[in-house]
Design an enzyme around this catalytic site. Structure first.
Site, PDB file in Angstrom:
ATOM      1  N   HIS A   1      -3.382  30.582  65.969  1.00 43.96           N
ATOM      2  CA  HIS A   1      -2.918  29.562  65.022  1.00 43.96           C
ATOM      3  C   HIS A   1      -2.188  30.227  63.859  1.00 43.96           C
ATOM      4  O   HIS A   1      -2.398  31.409  63.589  1.00 43.96           O
ATOM      5  CB  HIS A   1      -4.123  28.734  64.547  1.00 43.96           C
ATOM      6  CG  HIS A   1      -4.898  28.133  65.685  1.00 43.96           C
ATOM      7  ND1 HIS A   1      -6.085  28.664  66.136  1.00 43.96           N
ATOM      8  CD2 HIS A   1      -4.603  27.087  66.488  1.00 43.96           C
ATOM      9  CE1 HIS A   1      -6.519  27.942  67.171  1.00 43.96           C
ATOM     10  NE2 HIS A   1      -5.630  26.978  67.406  1.00 43.96           N
TER      11      HIS A   1
ATOM     12  N   ASP B   1      -8.286  33.502  70.132  1.00 46.67           N
ATOM     13  CA  ASP B   1      -7.983  32.180  70.689  1.00 46.67           C
ATOM     14  C   ASP B   1      -6.609  32.109  71.354  1.00 46.67           C
ATOM     15  O   ASP B   1      -6.197  31.038  71.802  1.00 46.67           O
ATOM     16  CB  ASP B   1      -8.171  31.079  69.632  1.00 46.67           C
ATOM     17  CG  ASP B   1      -7.705  31.474  68.248  1.00 46.67           C
ATOM     18  OD1 ASP B   1      -6.958  32.466  68.139  1.00 46.67           O
ATOM     19  OD2 ASP B   1      -8.070  30.787  67.282  1.00 46.67           O
TER      20      ASP B   1
ATOM     21  N   HIS C   1      -6.751  30.053  57.335  1.00 51.42           N
ATOM     22  CA  HIS C   1      -6.123  28.769  56.987  1.00 51.42           C
ATOM     23  C   HIS C   1      -6.374  28.348  55.536  1.00 51.42           C
ATOM     24  O   HIS C   1      -5.736  27.411  55.055  1.00 51.42           O
ATOM     25  CB  HIS C   1      -6.643  27.645  57.895  1.00 51.42           C
ATOM     26  CG  HIS C   1      -6.249  27.787  59.319  1.00 51.42           C
ATOM     27  ND1 HIS C   1      -4.943  27.986  59.724  1.00 51.42           N
ATOM     28  CD2 HIS C   1      -6.985  27.747  60.475  1.00 51.42           C
ATOM     29  CE1 HIS C   1      -4.896  28.064  61.051  1.00 51.42           C
ATOM     30  NE2 HIS C   1      -6.127  27.936  61.525  1.00 51.42           N
TER      31      HIS C   1
ATOM     32  N   ASP D   1      -4.344  35.810  65.420  1.00 48.03           N
ATOM     33  CA  ASP D   1      -5.004  34.561  65.803  1.00 48.03           C
ATOM     34  C   ASP D   1      -3.907  33.635  66.340  1.00 48.03           C
ATOM     35  O   ASP D   1      -2.770  33.681  65.872  1.00 48.03           O
ATOM     36  CB  ASP D   1      -5.672  33.937  64.576  1.00 48.03           C
ATOM     37  CG  ASP D   1      -6.458  32.681  64.913  1.00 48.03           C
ATOM     38  OD1 ASP D   1      -7.694  32.752  64.979  1.00 48.03           O
ATOM     39  OD2 ASP D   1      -5.821  31.617  65.105  1.00 48.03           O
TER      40      ASP D   1
HETATM   41  C1  3YP Z   1      -8.509  23.564  63.636  1.00 46.21           C
HETATM   42  C2  3YP Z   1      -8.469  22.091  64.027  1.00 46.21           C
HETATM   43  C3  3YP Z   1      -7.769  22.018  65.347  1.00 46.21           C
HETATM   44  C4  3YP Z   1      -7.419  23.424  65.743  1.00 46.21           C
HETATM   45  C5  3YP Z   1      -8.324  24.294  64.929  1.00 46.21           C
HETATM   46  C6  3YP Z   1      -7.816  25.702  64.782  1.00 46.21           C
HETATM   47  C7  3YP Z   1      -8.837  26.570  64.145  1.00 46.21           C
HETATM   48  C8  3YP Z   1      -8.485  28.027  64.307  1.00 46.21           C
HETATM   49  O1  3YP Z   1      -8.898  28.734  65.174  1.00 46.21           O
HETATM   50  N1  3YP Z   1      -7.648  28.576  63.467  1.00 46.21           N
HETATM   51  O2  3YP Z   1      -7.282  29.854  63.570  1.00 46.21           O
HETATM   52 ZN    ZN Z   2      -7.244  30.207  65.492  1.00 47.46          ZN
END
Ligand code: 3YP
Ligand code: ZN
Length: 373
Positions: free
Chosen positions: A186, A272, A147, A184
């Site tokens: 996300h 996840d 991220h 992942d």
């Molecule tokens: C970050 C804030 C709410 C969800 C979270 C995701 C983190 C993650 O696993 N990113 O790949």
């Molecule tokens: Zn994630």
């Protein structure tokens, strides 16, 4: 092209467990504000338990251990602004550390140095794959990275580990074309942002549709300028399991990699999307992750001599992540150890792919033809 080695690399360092995300579960805990302190979602537990299962299962004996080194400031600056790097350095000196940028990505005193070792971990694994020391490998690093955008960290990430490894491979190891496969759950928004106008890096993200970051990772995001066509997004509806993820691999990821023909594949590997994860709503099982790995290895054998370097990202169920990770490492190395006891729950995720899931993946697959041939 054949790989020079049949070994599988493995990288972990105890200090990754010392990256201190504090006592707020996602959101900072607060007196009478209602958020009771507990372990942060991105805690040492999932990764430490993954590592310990690799040891206790005996798989560690079949793996070739790679030592991480620390990324330098120069390495970071290939992906990040000097302002972000300075902010992380300064906050890391504070007795209680700071936050990487969005208020949910805390780190403790010395967190900067740990983040350097995480980025350097996937750099070292990429080096080992490129040199032929290993055929493929897994860097179990923390904090995660996908991220982190050039100007800030977010979503538990400080620096973009995979992006930094890709730029390192290009500037220091003479690599041209690199593919990033991000499974992942996300969206890999940070990696996408870094390479959005760059035709030398194909970034493919499979993620739950509109999960995190909000409104990020639509199929319409395909790159810009010289990078047009080199970003691929596969938003997968919530409730999807192994069949939909396999379909995304065979219909999008594999054809895209055949078209792009990278010299190495870097994987942002989160667990996840699992059946048991608290931060998303997908249903992939350890056998599903094994299957994704098999398919990726197949296409890697075709296009880049089997060269795959995986970097750990998310995955928040401390019971289940270790078995998903073990399945991936078993598959990468061609050894089997013990049976995943949680496969007793696989019946919950055994349904077929549903029509709307197929339609979403088919829509994303149309963009494969947009990768310049
Ligand atoms: C970050 C804030 C709410 C969800 C979270 C995701 C983190 C993650 O696993 N990113 O790949
Ligand atoms: Zn994630």
């Amino acid at each position: 092209m054949t790989a020079t080695s049949t070994r599988t690399g493995y990288l972990y360092h105890e200090v990754f467990g010392w990256h201190d995300t504090g006592s707020g579960p996602i959101f900072p805990s607060n007196g009478f504000g209602g958020v009771q302190p507990m372990l942060h979602a991105e805690s040492p537990e999932t990764k430490r338990r993954f590592h310990e299962l690799v040891v206790v299962s005996g798989l560690i004996k079949e793996l070739h251990r790679i030592e991480p080194y620390s990324a330098t400031e120069e390495d970071l600056l290939r992906c990040h602004t000097v302002e972000h790097v300075r902010a992380m350095q300064e906050a890391s000196k504070l007795p209680k550390g700071g936050d990487a940028g969005d208020g949910v990505s805390p780190f403790g005193n010395g967190g900067y140095e740990i983040a350097l070792l995480a980025a350097g971990g996937i750099m070292a694994m990429t080096d080992a794959v490129l040199s032929g020391e290993v055929r493929n490998g897994y860097a179990l690093v923390r904090p995660p990275g996908h991220h982190a955008i050039p100007s800030m960290g977010m979503g538990f990430c400080m620096f973009n580990n995979v992006g930094i490894a890709a730029r390192h491979a290009q500037t220091k190891r003479g690599v041209g074309r690199i593919a990033v496969v991000d499974w992942d759950v996300h969206h890999g928004n940070g990696t996408q942002a870094i390479f959005y106008e760059d035709p030398s890096v194909l970034n493919i993200s499979l993620h739950q549709d509109n999960c995190f970051p909000p409104d990020s990772g639509k199929i319409s995001e395909t790159g810009a300028g010289a990078g047009t066509g080199y970003a691929l997004n596969v938003p997968i509806p919530p409730g999807s399991g192994n069949p939909a993820y396999e379909y995304a691999m065979t219909q999008v990821v594999m054809p895209a990699l055949r078209r792009f023909r990278p010299e190495i594949i870097l994987v942002s590997c989160g667990f996840d999307a699992s059946l048991m994860d608290p931060l998303a709503r997908q249903m992939v099982t350890s056998e599903g992750y094994r299957r994704l790995t098999t398919l990726l290895m197949e296409v890697a054998d075709e296009v880049c001599g089997g060269r795959i370097a995986m970097s750990h990202e998310g995955g928040y169920n401390p019971m289940y992540v270790p078995f998903c990770g073990l399945a991936v490492l078993e598959q990468m190395s061609g050894h089997t150890t013990l049976v995943d006891p949680y496969s007793a729950f696989d019946y919950m995720a055994s349904g077929p792919m549903l029509d709307h899931q197929r339609a979403a993946i088919d829509a994303a697959a149309k963009n494969v033809a947009g990768i310049p041939a």
